[in-house]
Design a protein around this motif. Structure first.
Motif, PDB file in Angstrom:
ATOM      1  N   UNK A  44       0.835  -1.203   0.000  1.00  0.00           N
ATOM      2  CA  UNK A  44       0.000   0.000   0.000  1.00  0.00           C
ATOM      3  C   UNK A  44       0.873   1.258   0.000  1.00  0.00           C
ATOM      4  N   UNK A  76       3.926   1.432  -1.068  1.00  0.00           N
ATOM      5  CA  UNK A  76       4.603   1.467  -2.363  1.00  0.00           C
ATOM      6  C   UNK A  76       3.716   2.158  -3.391  1.00  0.00           C
ATOM      7  N   UNK A  77       2.437   1.767  -3.424  1.00  0.00           N
ATOM      8  CA  UNK A  77       1.514   2.367  -4.382  1.00  0.00           C
ATOM      9  C   UNK A  77       1.379   3.869  -4.123  1.00  0.00           C
ATOM     10  N   UNK A 107       4.542   5.646  -5.357  1.00  0.00           N
ATOM     11  CA  UNK A 107       4.467   5.680  -6.814  1.00  0.00           C
ATOM     12  C   UNK A 107       3.622   6.848  -7.302  1.00  0.00           C
ATOM     13  N   UNK A 108       2.616   7.214  -6.499  1.00  0.00           N
ATOM     14  CA  UNK A 108       1.691   8.254  -6.931  1.00  0.00           C
ATOM     15  C   UNK A 108       1.918   9.567  -6.208  1.00  0.00           C
ATOM     16  N   UNK A 125      -2.598 -10.026   4.188  1.00  0.00           N
ATOM     17  CA  UNK A 125      -2.751 -10.207   2.747  1.00  0.00           C
ATOM     18  C   UNK A 125      -1.365 -10.400   2.109  1.00  0.00           C
ATOM     19  N   UNK A 165      -0.294 -10.462  -0.790  1.00  0.00           N
ATOM     20  CA  UNK A 165       0.053  -9.619  -1.931  1.00  0.00           C
ATOM     21  C   UNK A 165       0.514  -8.244  -1.473  1.00  0.00           C
ATOM     22  N   UNK A 166       0.086  -7.810  -0.303  1.00  0.00           N
ATOM     23  CA  UNK A 166       0.400  -6.452   0.142  1.00  0.00           C
ATOM     24  C   UNK A 166       1.420  -6.418   1.272  1.00  0.00           C
ATOM     25  N   UNK A 205      -5.631  -6.440   6.049  1.00  0.00           N
ATOM     26  CA  UNK A 205      -5.030  -5.671   4.959  1.00  0.00           C
ATOM     27  C   UNK A 205      -3.591  -5.284   5.284  1.00  0.00           C
ATOM     28  N   UNK A 256      -3.828  -4.936  11.129  1.00  0.00           N
ATOM     29  CA  UNK A 256      -5.211  -5.408  11.159  1.00  0.00           C
ATOM     30  C   UNK A 256      -5.254  -6.892  11.517  1.00  0.00           C
ATOM     31  N   UNK A 315     -11.594 -10.515   4.276  1.00  0.00           N
ATOM     32  CA  UNK A 315     -11.139 -10.702   2.894  1.00  0.00           C
ATOM     33  C   UNK A 315     -11.173 -12.152   2.422  1.00  0.00           C
ATOM     34  N   UNK A 358     -10.136  -2.382  -3.621  1.00  0.00           N
ATOM     35  CA  UNK A 358      -9.070  -1.939  -2.717  1.00  0.00           C
ATOM     36  C   UNK A 358      -7.861  -2.865  -2.821  1.00  0.00           C
ATOM     37  N   UNK A 361      -6.033  -2.109  -6.090  1.00  0.00           N
ATOM     38  CA  UNK A 361      -5.302  -0.840  -6.068  1.00  0.00           C
ATOM     39  C   UNK A 361      -4.061  -0.984  -5.208  1.00  0.00           C
ATOM     40  N   UNK A 362      -4.224  -1.650  -4.047  1.00  0.00           N
ATOM     41  CA  UNK A 362      -3.129  -1.798  -3.106  1.00  0.00           C
ATOM     42  C   UNK A 362      -1.976  -2.582  -3.713  1.00  0.00           C
ATOM     43  N   UNK A 363      -2.297  -3.510  -4.615  1.00  0.00           N
ATOM     44  CA  UNK A 363      -1.250  -4.335  -5.192  1.00  0.00           C
ATOM     45  C   UNK A 363      -0.945  -3.930  -6.633  1.00  0.00           C
ATOM     46  N   UNK A 364      -1.373  -2.722  -6.991  1.00  0.00           N
ATOM     47  CA  UNK A 364      -1.054  -2.110  -8.287  1.00  0.00           C
ATOM     48  C   UNK A 364      -1.630  -2.877  -9.480  1.00  0.00           C
ATOM     49  N   UNK A 376      -3.975  -2.312 -11.629  1.00  0.00           N
ATOM     50  CA  UNK A 376      -4.901  -1.250 -12.004  1.00  0.00           C
ATOM     51  C   UNK A 376      -5.903  -1.648 -13.076  1.00  0.00           C
TER      52      UNK A 376
END
Lengths: 252, 226
Positions: free
Chosen positions: A63, A65-66, A69-70, A136, A138-139, A167, A171, B173, B186, B189-192, B194
């Motif tokens: 999160x 990282x994203x 990036x932005x 998670x 992935x995150x 997340x 959490x 989740x 979410x 988006x969190x894991x890019x 897009x």
């Protein structure tokens, strides 16, 4: 306006100007959630020693990282893995050569119930729980490590349908701390202080069951010209910070 | 289409959750709205305020209280455990309960307005024609309040589809059980991811617009809508 009051006001303004010390700067740090408690302790020491201020944002590594990036205004990034700072580096968002390992994380299987885990993986293997929490994958790198542990132990299929995901590692901890999940994988630093568990029961997951959680930090482009950012990174590498980091169960 | 199996499952789950929540809300909201529309009790304002709370509360507040109270040491958790149901966090049933709280005002308020607009006249007329209270409710009130029921259903359904914070806090989740579309967006988006986020988010945007457009068009066409 009477001269007396005017004089007092001038003194007040001057005093205010001095308290916001010209040398004191502020540094915005993005921090992986597992490092929340040690960072708060380090930041307090750092602020006292240098007069700089630390503004920390905590979240899952993916999160953050994203967000970076932005265009998030972070100046220093403390990741829960090594690959995300490397990615930011190759994206041109970090200062090359500034990457460093600030801690090696430990994964722990934890329950808020003091008698649920007996220091071994027995309760995990027995599979008598309703919910097993993890972050998670992935995150959050700690979620990825937890998934590797389940795979190594051959439990992936058995716990399917019982897995609940936070997340972030924070959490995940909250799911277990409130008793909603009987047990789950968190960072040792979340449940450990000064050589012992802060509550509940646990199984220290052997490091060979997952890829080592090498946690890297990076100076970001936005912090290039901020002396407080450089000072904070130096402070993190120092002996005082190292002692705090170790007290939360990290390796160095 | 770049939607994964999990995305499609999330969309179905969202529709299922919203449908079931709307049905429960209509059954639960109708008596509450009726009571609020007709009563002179001094409890009218406090109850009305409680029903309206989710309009102003951050979903995290509802999510936090639900997480604690539905947990094994909470009031709801103790009750469900003593009934042999276990705890409701991380379950579809738990999400339905959360959604019912979260969308309550969106169903009760349109119904209350519709009931208040009918007034006492038609019911008194029905009573002089010897219609019992239930008979009068089904043959007089329901047809007159129909636009109110349509608005309540549409808003309750759409608001539940748009739910995020509560599900994030009590859902965990779980694909096919608690991973609804908003949470899945979410995750993407969190894991890019897009591209997938765009598909789902675009779908939600289109859905919400169509629902509101249909609702507003329906309103302007029907004079019965006050």
């Amino acid at each position: 306006m009477r001269p007396g009051i005017f004089h007092t006001l001038c003194t007040l303004v001057a005093a205010l100007a001095f308290t916001s010390n010209v040398l004191a700067e502020q540094v915005q740090v993005a921090v992986a959630a597992n490092f929340t408690a040690p960072l708060q302790a380090i930041a307090a020491e750092f602020e006292q020693d240098t007069g700089h201020r630390v503004l920390a944002s905590f979240g899952a590594t993916g999160q953050l990282y994203a967000q970076i990036q932005h265009g998030a205004p972070f100046e220093v990034f403390l990741s829960a893995d090594a690959s995300t700072p490397a990615k930011l580096d190759s994206d041109g968002l970090g200062i090359s050569g500034s990457r460093f390992t600030y801690a090696i994380g430990s994964l722990v299987l934890w329950s808020a119930n003091p008698s649920y885990l007996d220091g071994s993986s027995a309760a995990l293997m027995a599979n008598q729980y309703r919910h097993l929490a993890m972050a998670n994958p992935k995150a959050a790198p700690y979620g990825l490590a937890a998934r590797e542990v389940l795979e190594t132990l051959g439990l992936s299929a058995a716990v399917k349908g019982k897995l609940v995901e936070g997340q972030s590692i924070s959490q995940t901890h909250q799911f277990i701390a409130t008793g909603n999940a009987e047990l789950g994988f968190v960072a040792l630093s979340q449940v450990f202080k000064d050589g012992q568990l802060t509550g509940g029961s646990a199984w220290m997951v052997p490091a060979e069951l997952h890829t080592p959680i090498k946690q890297d930090g990076l100076l970001l482009k936005k912090g290039e010209h901020n002396p407080a950012a450089a000072a904070f990174i130096e402070y993190l590498k120092g002996a005082k910070a190292a002692a705090i980091i170790k007290s939360y169960g990290y390796q160095l | 289409m770049p939607l994964t199996h999990a995305d499609v499952a999330a969309v179905w789950l969202t529709l299922e959750l919203a449908s079931l929540t709307t049905v429960v809300l209509l059954l639960l909201g109708t008596p509450i709205a009726w009571w609020l529309a007709r009563t002179d009790s001094r409890w009218k304002q406090p109850i009305g305020a409680i029903v309206a709370l989710p309009l102003v509360l951050p979903p995290t507040v509802i999510g936090f209280y639900l997480l604690v109270s539905m947990g094994p040491h909470g009031v709801i958790g103790q009750l469900t455990q003593s009934l042999g149901l276990g705890t409701l966090t991380f379950t579809f049933t738990g999400l339905v309960i959360g959604s019912v709280f979260y969308s309550l005002p969106f169903v009760v308020q349109p119904l209350q307005n519709a009931f208040e607009a009918i007034g006492r006249g038609p019911l008194e007329a029905a009573a002089t024609l010897r219609a019992g209270p239930w008979d009068a409710f089904f043959t007089v009130v329901l047809p007159l309040a129909k636009p109110g029921f349509v608005t309540a259903s549409v808003l309750g359904f759409a608001h539940t589809v748009g739910e995020f914070g509560v599900v994030l806090m009590i859902g965990g989740n779980i694909p096919g059980k608690t991973q609804v579309a908003s949470v899945q967006i979410y995750n993407h988006v969190e894991t890019m991811e897009y591209a997938q986020a765009h598909w789902l988010a675009g779908g939600m945007l289109l859905f919400s617009f169509i629902v509101l457009l249909a609702l507003y068009s329906g309103r302007s066409n029907k004079r019965i809508w006050q």
